[in-house]
Scaffold this active site. Structure first.
Site, PDB file in Angstrom:
ATOM      1  CD  GLN A  63       2.289  -7.412  -2.141  1.00 24.55           C
ATOM      2  OE1 GLN A  63       2.042  -8.452  -2.723  1.00 24.55           O
ATOM      3  NE2 GLN A  63       1.857  -6.240  -2.589  1.00 24.55           N
ATOM      4  CE  LYS A 101      -0.250 -10.048  -5.316  1.00 25.53           C
ATOM      5  NZ  LYS A 101       0.842  -9.091  -5.206  1.00 25.53           N
ATOM      6  CG  ASP A 121       5.455  -8.962  -9.064  1.00 27.81           C
ATOM      7  OD1 ASP A 121       4.277  -9.137  -9.436  1.00 27.81           O
ATOM      8  OD2 ASP A 121       5.775  -8.666  -7.897  1.00 27.81           O
TER       9      ASP A 121
END
Ligand code: NAP
Length: 311
Positions: free
Chosen positions: A97, A53, A120
């Protein structure tokens, strides 16, 4: 006839090129999108995902920073970090995460992320925006699936779509996006009766199950589009033979590495589907590309697209 292979690597590269151009324009006007990634503890798989990422952010020109609190971090300490990132104007996207260390209340952390920075798309506010068709942030993998369909000219309106899997991360948001695109959608799960029969109705079949090669040819209507979200590592020889017997290239990988990656769809399905995403190289590459799209989108939604264009 063999299915058309939907090349996720190429589609993701196209999207990254578009994002790079857009970020360049925004940055030239003094608005560089910024992404903060929180990686708590030391989960090896998470470290690999986060590295990908951060690398992708650098490639497209998005500013990124990585926060790595130790494995012993408390819920309160993480809440303080999220709160700080929520307040910082130059941070447009916050990504926590998962999984978080065991002692941390993950739901509390995810709820604390400002929905406007929730790249997200997991916050209930964004889930609500998606289900009521309001502008918001959509989870990356489902958004990537829709990009594969759109960019491959696969029609969605009025098609029968079947999604196997009802997770909050993949199955449900994918179903919602398909409904919003006017497909007729059925969602299946582990309690679905006659799963192969239901799947055979699909013009578009999405498998997001987490079971290696579970979707065999008797699940698929000839000519259907099959989107394979699954990412499963096969290490067992018998399982390998069930999936890849006679495939010399896979045999070589399996011998060298002792494992190979397979989706939820059995490779034999490529013989009857109209189009199919491969694993690897299908849905996977889209997930990070869509994270970049979401970061730019978060910036525009939060700061006002009009203001950025003026600048
Ligand atoms: P998940 O949370 O474990 O959900 C799996 C879903 O599949 C559940 O709804 C479950 O039903 C259903 N299921 C399990 N066994 C079944 C069976 N025998 N018959 C019918 N349905 C069954 O998984 P997820 O997070 O959605 O991920 C799914 C897969 O996608 C995994 O392989 C994951 O690694 C992969 N993935 C890939 C990407 C990517 O970037 N390519 C991103 C995310 C996930 P119940 O609800 O009834 O338990």
């Amino acid at each position: 006839m063999a299915a058309r292979i939907l090349d996720g690597v190429k589609i993701a590269a196209d999207i990254r090129a578009e994002v790079t151009a857009e970020v360049k324009t925004l940055a030239a006007a003094g608005h560089r999108p910024g992404l903060a990634v929180i990686l708590a503890g030391n989960n090896p798989a998470s470290e690999i995902y986060v590295r990908g990422k951060v690398k992708s952010s650098e490639e497209v020109g998005v500013y990124s920073e990585k926060h790595t609190p130790p494995d012993s971090v408390s819920t309160d300490e993480l809440l303080a970090l999220v709160d700080d990132l929520n307040r910082r104007d130059e941070i447009d996207g916050i990504l926590v995460q998962l999984p978080l260390p065991r002692q941390v209340d993950a739901k509390k952390i995810l709820m604390a992320v400002d929905p406007a920075k929730d790249v997200d798309g997991f916050h209930p506010v964004n889930v609500g925006f998606l289900s009521t068709q309001r502008p918001g942030l959509v989870p990356c993998t489902p958004a990537g699936i829709m990009e594969i369909l759109r960019r491959s000219d696969i029609p969605v309106p009025s098609q029968e779509a079947v999604v196997v899997g009802r997770s909050d991360i993949v199955g449900k948001p994918t179903a919602m996006l398909l409904i919003n695109s006017n497909a007729t959608v059925t969602i299946c799960h582990s309690k679905t009766r006659d799963l192969p029969g239901v799947c055979r109705r699909a013009d578009i079949l999405v498998a997001a199950i987490g079971r290696a090669g579970m979707v065999t040819r008797d699940f698929v209507k000839p000519g259907a589009t099959v989107i394979d979200v699954g990412m499963n590592k096969v290490t067992d020889r018998a399982e390998f033979d069930r999936l890849f017997a006679g495939n010399a290239k896979r045999e070589e990988t399996f011998r060298a590495k002792g494992s190979t990656l397979v989706g939820d769809v059995h490779p034999e399905v490529a013989e009857i589907a109209g189009a199919i995403t491969p694993v690897p190289g299908g849905v996977g590459p889209l997930t990070i590309a869509m994270l970049m799209v979401n970061t730019v989108r978060a910036m525009k939604l939060r700061r006002g697209a009009g203001e950025l264009v003026k600048a």
